[in-house]
Design a protein around this motif. Structure first.
Motif, short mmCIF file in Angstrom:
data_model
loop_
_atom_site.label_atom_id
_atom_site.label_comp_id
_atom_site.label_asym_id
_atom_site.label_seq_id
_atom_site.Cartn_x
_atom_site.Cartn_y
_atom_site.Cartn_z
N PRO A 95 -8.38 -9.67 8.45
CA PRO A 95 -7.49 -8.65 8.98
C PRO A 95 -6.15 -8.67 8.46
CG PRO A 95 -8.20 -10.52 10.53
CD PRO A 95 -8.67 -10.76 9.30
N GLY A 96 -5.32 -7.61 8.46
CA GLY A 96 -4.16 -7.74 8.11
C GLY A 96 -3.42 -6.28 7.67
N ALA A 97 -2.31 -6.42 7.15
CA ALA A 97 -1.43 -5.29 6.88
C ALA A 97 -2.01 -4.49 5.34
CB ALA A 97 -0.08 -5.66 6.68
N LEU A 98 -3.34 -4.23 5.28
CA LEU A 98 -3.67 -3.59 4.13
C LEU A 98 -4.60 -2.48 4.60
CD1 LEU A 98 -4.30 -3.11 0.91
CD2 LEU A 98 -6.60 -4.56 1.58
N THR A 99 -4.37 -1.22 4.31
CA THR A 99 -4.96 0.15 4.69
C THR A 99 -5.61 0.44 3.20
OG1 THR A 99 -3.55 0.70 6.34
CG2 THR A 99 -4.74 2.55 5.25
N ALA B 149 5.05 -5.62 20.62
CA ALA B 149 4.43 -5.68 19.35
C ALA B 149 5.43 -6.14 18.23
CB ALA B 149 3.77 -4.11 18.91
N PRO B 150 4.78 -6.72 17.13
CA PRO B 150 5.73 -7.42 16.23
C PRO B 150 6.54 -6.44 15.59
CG PRO B 150 3.52 -8.23 15.90
CD PRO B 150 3.24 -7.08 16.88
N GLY B 151 6.28 -5.27 15.55
CA GLY B 151 6.83 -3.95 14.67
C GLY B 151 7.40 -4.38 13.43
N GLN B 152 6.43 -5.31 12.59
CA GLN B 152 6.66 -5.97 11.34
C GLN B 152 6.52 -4.69 10.38
OE1 GLN B 152 3.22 -8.89 11.35
NE2 GLN B 152 2.07 -7.37 10.15
N VAL B 153 6.74 -5.16 8.93
CA VAL B 153 6.74 -4.16 7.91
C VAL B 153 5.29 -3.47 7.84
CG1 VAL B 153 6.78 -4.05 5.48
CG2 VAL B 153 8.49 -5.98 6.61
N ALA B 154 5.40 -2.46 7.54
CA ALA B 154 4.08 -1.40 7.64
C ALA B 154 3.22 -1.79 6.66
CB ALA B 154 4.75 0.00 7.38
N GLY C 96 -10.49 6.66 -6.81
CA GLY C 96 -10.45 6.80 -8.27
C GLY C 96 -10.05 5.56 -8.85
N HIS C 97 -10.26 5.51 -10.17
CA HIS C 97 -10.01 4.24 -10.98
C HIS C 97 -8.96 4.59 -12.08
CE1 HIS C 97 -10.83 0.50 -12.37
NE2 HIS C 97 -11.02 0.91 -13.71
N PRO C 98 -7.92 3.78 -12.11
CA PRO C 98 -7.69 2.43 -11.49
C PRO C 98 -6.98 2.85 -10.03
CG PRO C 98 -5.89 2.88 -13.17
CD PRO C 98 -6.79 3.93 -13.30
N ALA C 99 -7.32 1.72 -9.37
CA ALA C 99 -6.45 2.04 -8.03
C ALA C 99 -5.16 2.55 -8.16
CB ALA C 99 -6.81 0.93 -7.23
N ARG C 100 -4.63 3.16 -6.87
CA ARG C 100 -3.07 3.55 -6.79
C ARG C 100 -2.62 3.13 -5.66
NH1 ARG C 100 -2.57 9.88 -7.04
NH2 ARG C 100 -3.13 9.56 -9.22
N ILE C 101 -1.48 2.46 -5.46
CA ILE C 101 -0.63 2.17 -4.16
C ILE C 101 0.02 3.17 -3.89
CG2 ILE C 101 1.19 0.69 -3.35
CD1 ILE C 101 0.36 -1.75 -5.04
N LEU C 102 -0.38 3.89 -2.83
CA LEU C 102 0.57 5.00 -2.24
C LEU C 102 1.72 4.69 -1.49
CD1 LEU C 102 -2.57 7.00 -0.42
CD2 LEU C 102 -1.48 7.19 -2.65
N ARG C 103 1.71 3.34 -0.82
CA ARG C 103 2.81 2.76 -0.37
C ARG C 103 2.72 1.44 -0.23
NH1 ARG C 103 3.08 3.43 6.03
NH2 ARG C 103 1.63 1.68 6.02
N GLU C 104 3.97 0.76 -0.70
CA GLU C 104 4.09 -0.93 -0.80
C GLU C 104 4.65 -1.26 0.44
OE1 GLU C 104 5.81 -4.50 -3.66
OE2 GLU C 104 5.56 -2.41 -4.47
N GLY C 105 4.02 -2.01 1.29
CA GLY C 105 4.58 -2.54 2.59
C GLY C 105 4.60 -4.29 2.55
N ALA C 106 3.81 -4.69 3.62
CA ALA C 106 3.95 -6.18 3.72
C ALA C 106 3.07 -6.86 2.60
CB ALA C 106 3.04 -6.42 5.11
N ILE C 107 2.22 -6.37 1.86
CA ILE C 107 1.54 -6.77 0.76
C ILE C 107 2.22 -6.27 -0.52
CG2 ILE C 107 -0.60 -7.52 -0.34
CD1 ILE C 107 -1.81 -6.89 2.43
N ASP C 108 2.87 -7.13 -1.57
CA ASP C 108 3.41 -6.42 -2.46
C ASP C 108 2.36 -5.97 -3.60
OD1 ASP C 108 3.32 -8.69 -4.06
OD2 ASP C 108 4.93 -9.74 -3.20
N ARG C 109 3.20 -5.25 -4.58
CA ARG C 109 2.31 -4.90 -5.66
C ARG C 109 1.83 -6.13 -6.36
NH1 ARG C 109 1.65 -0.08 -8.55
NH2 ARG C 109 1.04 -0.54 -10.76
#
Length: 278
Positions: A92-96, A172-177, A185-198
């Motif tokens: 569990p964590g900050a990955l969508t 709530a922590p209100g931490q980085v999104a 699709g392939h390859p994967a694409r980052i739509l938003r970089e948040g708490a977990i960096d590229r």
């Protein structure tokens, strides 16, 4: 207005919350980022009420929170191997993750183009609730244009009687999104970089190359202070994220707004925009 303290008989509070969800009503819940307003993901009327409470349309579909990887598998049309890799590392964590939705499911989250955004929150209260209710469509607990609530009382001030039950789990922590990764699709694409960096993502799966900037600042040029959304930090769901320049001023401040159709990154493979929270 019904606000329940989760520190007082949590099991009973969660049972009441599950009943509210089963009746097609809305609730507000704490997560590991901000407070979210939730509805039964399989009740189209409840999801429509969620969007209406926030002042949003079908073009801004909510993500779905899940309690486990198995729950996510049931909602997807086959989770790709990259999804299992990322889930193992970051849930569990900050990955969508955005994946192709299971077409056999009877649900209507809005104009999703056959995709669904999934996340397992790092919140014991949220996961215990999800274990009782099943998947919930959850959006940040705020009305459009206002910061996401980090307390149950703050959510109640904005959403009022449109929500049947507010679960108070403290601030709530209100931490980085969360970081949003498109796996449709392939390859994967980052739509938003948040708490977990590229770099953390790229160490595990292949990623689409980052789009090149349309223009570079000339040596000695003064910084842009006009207040445009191109490269200033925008307030999104109570957190600061860096705008990509592919959203207009109103969209950048809205965690579920769709990107404007401008030159820049490649066309989206999903209806889910860059700013999806909690």
């Amino acid at each position: 207005m019904d606000i329940r303290d989760c520190a007082d008989n949590l099991s009973g509070v969660l049972d009441s919350a599950a009943l509210v969800v089963s009746q097609g009503r809305l609730l507000v819940m704490p997560t590991d980022t901000v407070y979210g307003v939730g509805a039964d993901a399989f009740n189209p009327a409840a999801v429509a009420n969620l969007l209406a409470a926030k002042g949003r349309g079908r073009d801004m579909p909510p993500p779905v929170l899940v309690a486990s990887e198995q729950m996510a598998e049931a909602l997807a049309d086959g989770l790709p191997e990259e999804a299992h890799t990322l889930i193992s590392a970051f849930w569990p964590g900050a990955l969508t993750i955005v994946v192709t939705a299971q077409p056999a499911l009877a649900w209507d989250l809005g104009d999703t183009q056959g995709t669904v955004a999934l996340r397992m929150p790092d919140s014991d209260i949220a996961r215990q609730l999800l274990e009782r209710t099943g998947p919930l469509a959850v959006s940040s607990a705020n009305t459009t244009g206002n910061p996401a609530a980090i307390t149950a009382a703050g959510a109640a001030d904005m959403l009022g009687e449109s929500v049947s039950l507010y679960l108070d789990g403290g601030p709530a922590p209100g931490q980085v999104a969360s970081t949003i990764v498109d796996l449709t699709g392939h390859p994967a694409r980052i739509l938003r970089e948040g708490a977990i960096d590229r770099d953390q993502i790229a160490a595990l799966i292949e990623l689409e190359p980052e789009p090149e900037s349309d223009s570079e600042s000339e040596p000695g040029a003064a910084p842009d202070t006009a207040g445009g959304p191109g490269d200033e930090a925008e307030e999104v769901a109570g957190t600061q994220v860096q705008s990509t320049g592919a959203v207009d001023a109103e969209s950048a401040a809205d965690p579920f707004s769709a990107p404007a159709e401008e030159a820049g990154p490649p066309p989206s493979r999903t209806a889910y925009p860059e700013h999806t929270e909690p």
